[in-house]
Design a protein around this motif. Structure first.
Motif, PDB file in Angstrom:
ATOM      1  N   PRO A  66      -4.559   5.493   0.933  1.00 17.22           N
ATOM      2  CA  PRO A  66      -3.658   4.890  -0.057  1.00 17.22           C
ATOM      3  C   PRO A  66      -3.888   5.475  -1.450  1.00 17.22           C
ATOM      4  CG  PRO A  66      -4.763   3.198   1.268  1.00 17.22           C
ATOM      5  CD  PRO A  66      -5.455   4.491   1.557  1.00 17.22           C
ATOM      6  N   TYR A 118       1.303   5.542   0.143  1.00 17.28           N
ATOM      7  CA  TYR A 118       0.701   6.767   0.659  1.00 17.28           C
ATOM      8  C   TYR A 118       1.630   7.943   0.340  1.00 17.28           C
ATOM      9  CZ  TYR A 118      -1.627   3.292   3.691  1.00 17.28           C
ATOM     10  OH  TYR A 118      -2.310   2.205   4.174  1.00 17.28           O
ATOM     11  N   ASP A 130      -0.350   1.384   8.771  1.00 16.43           N
ATOM     12  CA  ASP A 130      -1.534   1.604   7.924  1.00 16.43           C
ATOM     13  C   ASP A 130      -2.686   2.187   8.745  1.00 16.43           C
ATOM     14  OD1 ASP A 130      -1.018   0.353   5.123  1.00 16.43           O
ATOM     15  OD2 ASP A 130      -0.267  -1.156   6.501  1.00 16.43           O
ATOM     16  N   ARG A 185       0.862  -1.181   0.000  1.00 13.41           N
ATOM     17  CA  ARG A 185       0.000   0.000   0.000  1.00 13.41           C
ATOM     18  C   ARG A 185       0.895   1.226   0.000  1.00 13.41           C
ATOM     19  NH1 ARG A 185      -4.250  -2.607   3.476  1.00 13.41           N
ATOM     20  NH2 ARG A 185      -5.835  -3.209   1.959  1.00 13.41           N
TER      21      ARG A 185
END
Length: 301
Positions: free
Chosen positions: A237, A50, A227, A48
């Motif tokens: 994300p 970011y 997360d 993921r």
């Protein structure tokens, strides 16, 4: 004769972002590379990504407390990376990402500049959105080319995973950046923080991540402590890759629809804003349409 001046790696030009991240990592416990590879190698994982503002990144590390350790080698916690990405003349690999193909792959060499080690890497996206990464030693002096051995390894991988052969590939773009790696040894998760991105193609250069950090969470389940904290901070994300960003920043003739919002908001990008400039440096007679973009190798480094 005066020797040509090499383009400096991001680590040689300190920035506000690199100073902020270095300060944020300083209080953490250091951990060596063998421990990271033993506890959190995660060659098959859920990724993921970011794009985290500097203030939110500092808050993330504050909330993590002592849970995460930071990779440290010879007293260094931020490391210089260089990646050369390969694709077909028609950018088939890029278009697989553009179209969101369930089975897709990415091919690159990655050089760990501080140690001089170079690896040939293939990232395969497959079942349940997992990413599997295969990596093999590669001669650093040939990092901008696929050797016969690398092509054979790619062919074997694609036959085994997807039942297809390896196409002919050429280098497309080079990315350089700084990376720090944090590890949760208890859960076996880790995340990386990338900053000071520099993208290159034939002498053209574009910068990114100058006031934000690209955090990549790498877990088995897709839901680590990091997360969860990022969600609490309102950071969601994003679906993007450094290869796709680099190509979008350097080649305004490619289609970028799925990432336009992210590119505009985070990379000060405008669609086709430099089309004339790109045509001026492209090969004479090359097809510059959206369906076939002819591009060549990046400058030697």
């Amino acid at each position: 004769m005066t020797a040509p001046v090499a383009t400096p790696h991001p680590a040689e030009v300190p920035t506000r972002a690199s100073a902020l991240v270095a300060d944020a990592l300083a209080p953490l416990t250091g951990v060596d590379l063998p421990t990271v590879l033993e506890q959190a190698a995660l060659q098959t994982r859920v990724d993921r990504k970011y794009l985290v503002p500097a203030q939110s990144f500092t808050e993330l590390l504050t909330r993590l407390g002592e849970r995460y350790s930071v990779l440290e080698i010879d007293g260094r916690r931020l490391f210089q990376y260089e990646s050369v990405y390969f694709d077909t003349p028609q950018l088939h690999l890029y278009r697989q990402h553009l179209q969101g193909r369930r089975l897709r792959y990415k091919v690159r060499t990655r050089t760990y500049v501080d140690s001089g080690i170079c690896m040939f890497e293939v990232k395969l996206k497959g079942r349940r959105s997992q990413t599997a990464k295969a990596r093999f030693p590669h001669p650093a002096e040939h990092r901008a080319a696929l050797t016969d051995e690398a092509h054979r390894l790619l062919d074997d991988l694609l036959h085994a995973e997807y039942g297809i052969g390896a196409p002919e590939l050429a280098p497309v773009v080079t990315t350089r950046y700084l990376r720090g790696t944090l590890v949760d040894l208890a859960e076996g998760n880790r995340f990386t923080c990338d900053l000071d991105l520099v993208c290159q193609h034939r002498g053209r250069t574009a910068d990114g991540l100058t006031d934000q950090i690209l955090v990549e969470s790498k877990t088995v389940t897709g839901n680590s402590t990091a997360d969860r904290i990022l969600r609490e901070l309102g950071v969601r994300p994003v679906s993007i890759s450094k290869y796709c960003v680099a190509l979008a920043l350097l080649n305004p003739t490619v289609v970028t629809n799925p990432w336009n919002r992210v590119l505009r908001h985070h990379f000060d990008w405008r669609p086709k804003s430099h089309l004339r400039e790109w045509n001026d440096v492209a090969d004479p007679g090359a097809d510059q349409s959206d369906t076939c973009v002819q591009i060549g190798p990046p400058p030697a480094t």
